[in-house]
Motif scaffolding. Structure first.
Motif, mmCIF file in Angstrom:
data_model
loop_
_atom_site.group_PDB
_atom_site.id
_atom_site.type_symbol
_atom_site.label_atom_id
_atom_site.label_comp_id
_atom_site.label_asym_id
_atom_site.label_seq_id
_atom_site.Cartn_x
_atom_site.Cartn_y
_atom_site.Cartn_z
ATOM 1 N N GLY A 380 0.812 -1.206 0.000
ATOM 2 C CA GLY A 380 0.000 0.000 0.000
ATOM 3 C C GLY A 380 0.845 1.255 0.000
ATOM 4 O O GLY A 380 0.326 2.366 0.108
ATOM 5 N N LEU A 381 2.185 1.104 -0.131
ATOM 6 C CA LEU A 381 3.080 2.254 -0.150
ATOM 7 C C LEU A 381 2.984 2.986 -1.496
ATOM 8 O O LEU A 381 2.575 2.419 -2.511
ATOM 9 C CB LEU A 381 4.517 1.812 0.095
ATOM 10 N N LYS A 382 3.396 4.232 -1.496
ATOM 11 C CA LYS A 382 3.389 5.032 -2.716
ATOM 12 C C LYS A 382 4.209 4.340 -3.809
ATOM 13 O O LYS A 382 5.302 3.840 -3.548
ATOM 14 C CB LYS A 382 3.957 6.424 -2.447
ATOM 15 N N GLY A 383 3.682 4.341 -5.017
ATOM 16 C CA GLY A 383 4.383 3.759 -6.146
ATOM 17 C C GLY A 383 4.146 2.276 -6.326
ATOM 18 O O GLY A 383 4.671 1.668 -7.272
ATOM 19 N N GLU A 384 3.372 1.663 -5.442
ATOM 20 C CA GLU A 384 3.138 0.221 -5.557
ATOM 21 C C GLU A 384 2.419 -0.111 -6.867
ATOM 22 O O GLU A 384 1.503 0.587 -7.292
ATOM 23 C CB GLU A 384 2.311 -0.277 -4.374
ATOM 24 N N ARG A 385 2.849 -1.187 -7.496
ATOM 25 C CA ARG A 385 2.302 -1.640 -8.773
ATOM 26 C C ARG A 385 2.311 -3.156 -8.782
ATOM 27 O O ARG A 385 2.784 -3.790 -7.815
ATOM 28 C CB ARG A 385 3.164 -1.079 -9.904
ATOM 29 N N ARG A 386 1.794 -3.749 -9.854
ATOM 30 C CA ARG A 386 1.752 -5.202 -9.937
ATOM 31 C C ARG A 386 3.150 -5.801 -9.833
ATOM 32 O O ARG A 386 3.350 -6.848 -9.208
ATOM 33 C CB ARG A 386 1.078 -5.618 -11.245
ATOM 34 N N GLU A 387 4.123 -5.126 -10.429
ATOM 35 C CA GLU A 387 5.494 -5.649 -10.391
ATOM 36 C C GLU A 387 6.064 -5.688 -8.969
ATOM 37 O O GLU A 387 6.985 -6.466 -8.692
ATOM 38 C CB GLU A 387 6.410 -4.793 -11.276
ATOM 39 N N THR A 388 5.522 -4.862 -8.081
ATOM 40 C CA THR A 388 6.010 -4.833 -6.699
ATOM 41 C C THR A 388 5.886 -6.203 -6.049
ATOM 42 O O THR A 388 6.804 -6.677 -5.359
ATOM 43 C CB THR A 388 5.220 -3.793 -5.880
ATOM 44 N N PHE A 389 4.775 -6.853 -6.262
ATOM 45 C CA PHE A 389 4.546 -8.161 -5.653
ATOM 46 C C PHE A 389 5.532 -9.194 -6.181
ATOM 47 O O PHE A 389 6.002 -10.061 -5.433
ATOM 48 C CB PHE A 389 3.099 -8.592 -5.921
ATOM 49 N N GLU A 390 5.875 -9.088 -7.479
ATOM 50 C CA GLU A 390 6.829 -10.021 -8.051
ATOM 51 C C GLU A 390 8.241 -9.769 -7.521
ATOM 52 O O GLU A 390 8.992 -10.712 -7.253
ATOM 53 C CB GLU A 390 6.814 -9.921 -9.580
ATOM 54 N N HIS A 391 8.609 -8.494 -7.361
ATOM 55 C CA HIS A 391 9.911 -8.174 -6.758
ATOM 56 C C HIS A 391 10.034 -8.809 -5.369
ATOM 57 O O HIS A 391 11.087 -9.372 -5.028
ATOM 58 C CB HIS A 391 10.075 -6.656 -6.634
ATOM 59 N N ASN A 392 8.989 -8.720 -4.576
ATOM 60 C CA ASN A 392 9.024 -9.278 -3.225
ATOM 61 C C ASN A 392 9.131 -10.794 -3.249
ATOM 62 O O ASN A 392 9.908 -11.397 -2.489
ATOM 63 C CB ASN A 392 7.784 -8.848 -2.439
ATOM 64 N N ARG A 393 8.352 -11.424 -4.141
ATOM 65 C CA ARG A 393 8.416 -12.884 -4.251
ATOM 66 C C ARG A 393 9.818 -13.333 -4.656
ATOM 67 O O ARG A 393 10.346 -14.316 -4.129
ATOM 68 C CB ARG A 393 7.386 -13.380 -5.268
ATOM 69 N N GLU A 394 10.413 -12.638 -5.620
ATOM 70 C CA GLU A 394 11.746 -13.018 -6.100
ATOM 71 C C GLU A 394 12.795 -12.895 -4.999
ATOM 72 O O GLU A 394 13.700 -13.730 -4.894
ATOM 73 C CB GLU A 394 12.125 -12.146 -7.295
ATOM 74 N N PHE A 395 12.678 -11.876 -4.180
ATOM 75 C CA PHE A 395 13.625 -11.717 -3.070
ATOM 76 C C PHE A 395 13.526 -12.897 -2.107
ATOM 77 O O PHE A 395 14.547 -13.494 -1.731
ATOM 78 C CB PHE A 395 13.355 -10.407 -2.320
ATOM 79 N N LEU A 396 12.325 -13.234 -1.693
ATOM 80 C CA LEU A 396 12.145 -14.324 -0.742
ATOM 81 C C LEU A 396 12.589 -15.658 -1.339
ATOM 82 O O LEU A 396 13.194 -16.493 -0.656
ATOM 83 C CB LEU A 396 10.673 -14.396 -0.314
ATOM 84 N N GLN A 397 12.302 -15.878 -2.624
ATOM 85 C CA GLN A 397 12.705 -17.122 -3.270
ATOM 86 C C GLN A 397 14.221 -17.236 -3.329
ATOM 87 O O GLN A 397 14.790 -18.323 -3.154
ATOM 88 C CB GLN A 397 12.123 -17.185 -4.686
#
Length: 572
Positions: A380-397
């Motif tokens: 919910g932070l400023k600038g959040e987009r669909r790609e944000t969720f993928e960036h987070n998933r890739e980091f955890l993976q």
């Protein structure tokens, strides 16, 4: 008006707190009620005339509302600025807090993080606005300082101000007595300890910078507080009230290993029989900017703490665009490096050589690692987009694939508080991405949390002193005391309030299954036996039919590590 403090009766109600760098939902007790009670004593109110209740205590026993009604002074402390889901207690809702003001015949005052805004105490995005909730006074700075000044001024008012270290040191010691009135005292209570307030960084969503730049308590002040709490029966402590434990005692940014040694060594000296010593926040940027000093500080912490400790890393987002627009201070690459360093320096388990790095697998020592990183992700932070969720998933993976351990992954949506940069946009962004957020969170739980939990706590890992809390679906659930403790499900409905050692047998997404350890083959239930890896229903049935046993030698080593014959020594 002249008011003799010696004649005052005061009721303090704890509605619980959850802030970026402060936690106070049971089994935790925050600094607010303790320091407030100490300030009252310092102002001349006798200990015997100060009554403390938790909001759950008021709910459980309606007669306690009489203390709210009849007190000369009612003080409410509470507020949730990073609310989540809670097991040990239910934070006060606005209607309950307002009822206190309506019930009180005396002067009423409220304070704590509630001053930042009022919202529902559940997980998810929310807009908040400050509401005085019909109290006579609202402390817009330190509630403990307001309490002291209000009493000194004959209950007629006060100027908002922050207390200094000398006051905090006095009030922490003088207010330690109030923990004895907590319903969880003494066995199931963990005291939150403050080392500093404020933050050197200015992330857009966070309320901690509203306290200003970091202001550190000297080690002797914190140690004195632990000494006083220990004298009152507290054996569980968390150094959680700070934005970054590694920066303690320094310039607010760089690590100061010597200050950490004085702090941790001093705590161990005055409370040698403590049972829990954990921490909370550690800034990953500190680890990567000053790696050698950070490594030394992490080693000191792991030398003195108790197993299962967690250093929460505020990555918040792995998306470079979100990082830039919200003044986030660490990149995904830097956070990964910090994860690696903490794993290398503190990912060892009791029985291994300190600094031996992370370990996992069937032959790992059967305790949780000493200190592991946790990851906080905020949506919910400023600038959040669909790609944000993928960036987070890739980091955890990546963390999972490269063999490192995370003790906890905390995923939540932002709360937009007045006074932060998120006040106008946070709730809108979070609501727009609500469905995407739910899907992404479910995927992380299934693909990251479950295999990570198996790595951190493989079958056979022993969790000492699990407190049994509630029943559900024919099982008993409990947790250890500590930072982000594992939720453990045990077959059958056991008496609540018991404390058991538990051996982990299987894993969910964020919880584990287990059996009492060691499990007596001659009295174990079918459900307990079938929970053990390697024992199916058929084998469990044979075990029951062929009881009693004189030894466990006929079972393989996988099974033998879980069981015994006869009641364990010292068992009830």
């Amino acid at each position: 008006m002249t008011v003799d403090p010696a004649d005052l009766s005061v009721t303090v109600v704890d509605g619980y707190v959850d802030e970026p760098a402060h936690f106070g939902v049971p089994p935790y007790v925050s600094t607010y009620p303790r320091y407030t009670a100490g300030a009252l004593v310092d102002a001349g109110v006798p200990e015997s005339q100060i009554t403390y209740h938790t909001i759950d205590g008021l709910r459980d026993d309606g007669s306690r509302w009489q203390d709210v009604e009849e007190a000369d002074l009612l003080i409410y402390v509470g507020g949730m600025t990073v609310p989540g889901k809670y097991v040990g207690g239910t934070p006060a809702e606005p209607d309950e807090v307002r009822r206190m003001a309506w019930t009180a015949d005396g002067v009423s005052m409220m304070g704590g993080p509630v001053r930042f805004g009022v919202g529902e105490a559940n997980e998810g995005a929310s807009e908040t606005a400050r509401d005085d909730l019909d109290f006579d006074f609202l402390a817009m700075a330190d509630v403990e300082a307001a309490a002291y000044d209000l009493v000194a001024n004959g209950l007629e008012g006060f100027e908002d101000r922050y207390r200094g270290v000398p006051e905090e040191t006095r009030w922490a010691r003088k207010g330690a007595f109030v923990v004895e009135q907590h319903p969880n005292h003494p066995d199931y209570l963990i005291a939150e300890l403050e080392t500093s307030r404020g933050c050197a960084y200015r992330c857009s969503f966070c309320t901690e910078p509203m306290y200003g730049d970091p202001d550190f308590r000297p080690p002797e002040s914190v140690v004195d507080e632990v000494d006083a709490l220990s004298d009152r029966g507290v054996k569980h402590f968390r150094i959680g009230r700070q934005a970054d434990i590694l920066a303690y005692g320094g310039d607010g940014e760089a690590p100061n290993p010597e200050a950490l040694r004085e702090l941790y060594g001093g705590i161990r000296e005055v409370a040698p029989d403590l049972e829990t010593l954990h921490l909370d926040n550690m800034n990953p940027i500190t680890v990567v900017k000053w790696p050698e000093k950070a490594r030394e500080g992490i080693r000191i912490i792991a030398e003195h703490n108790t197993p299962g400790d967690t250093a929460a890393f505020g990555l918040e987002s792995a998306d470079p665009l979100v990082q830039e627009e919200n003044n986030l201070n660490v990149t995904a690459e830097q956070c990964f490096e910090a994860v690696r360093i903490v794993n290398e320096e503190a990912g060892w388990r009791p029985g291994e050589e300190p600094g031996s790095g992370p370990s996992f697998g069937d032959d790992a020592p059967r305790r949780l690692p000493k200190l592991l990183p946790g990851i906080n992700l905020l949506h919910g932070l400023k600038g959040e987009r669909r790609e944000t969720f993928e960036h987070n998933r890739e980091f955890l993976q990546r963390v999972l694939d490269e063999g490192y351990m995370l003790r906890r992954i905390n995923i939540r949506q932002v709360m937009a508080f007045e006074g932060t940069d998120m006040a106008e946009t946070g709730a809108d962004i979070a609501n727009d991405h609500k469905q995407l957020f739910k899907q992404y969170k479910k995927e992380v739980r299934e693909t990251i949390d479950n295999p990570m939990l198996k790595r951190v706590a493989p079958p056979g890992t022993i969790l000492p002193d699990v407190h049994l809390e509630y029943h559900q679906d024919g099982k008993t659930f409990g947790r250890q005391l500590g930072t982000y403790p594992l939720l453990v499900a045990i077959p059958g409905e056991r008496e609540l309030g018991q404390v058991l050692d538990v051996a982990i047998t299987d894993h969910g997404y964020r919880s584990v299954g287990g059996v009492p350890h060691p499990l007596d083959l001659n009295s174990a239930s079918m459900d307990e036996l079938t929970a053990i890896p390697g024992i199916g229903k058929s084998t469990a049935g044979d075990v029951v039919v062929n009881r009693p046993y004189d030894s466990v030698s006929e079972f393989d080593a996988t099974v033998e590590q879980f069981v015994t014959v006869g009641s364990p020594e010292g068992a009830d």
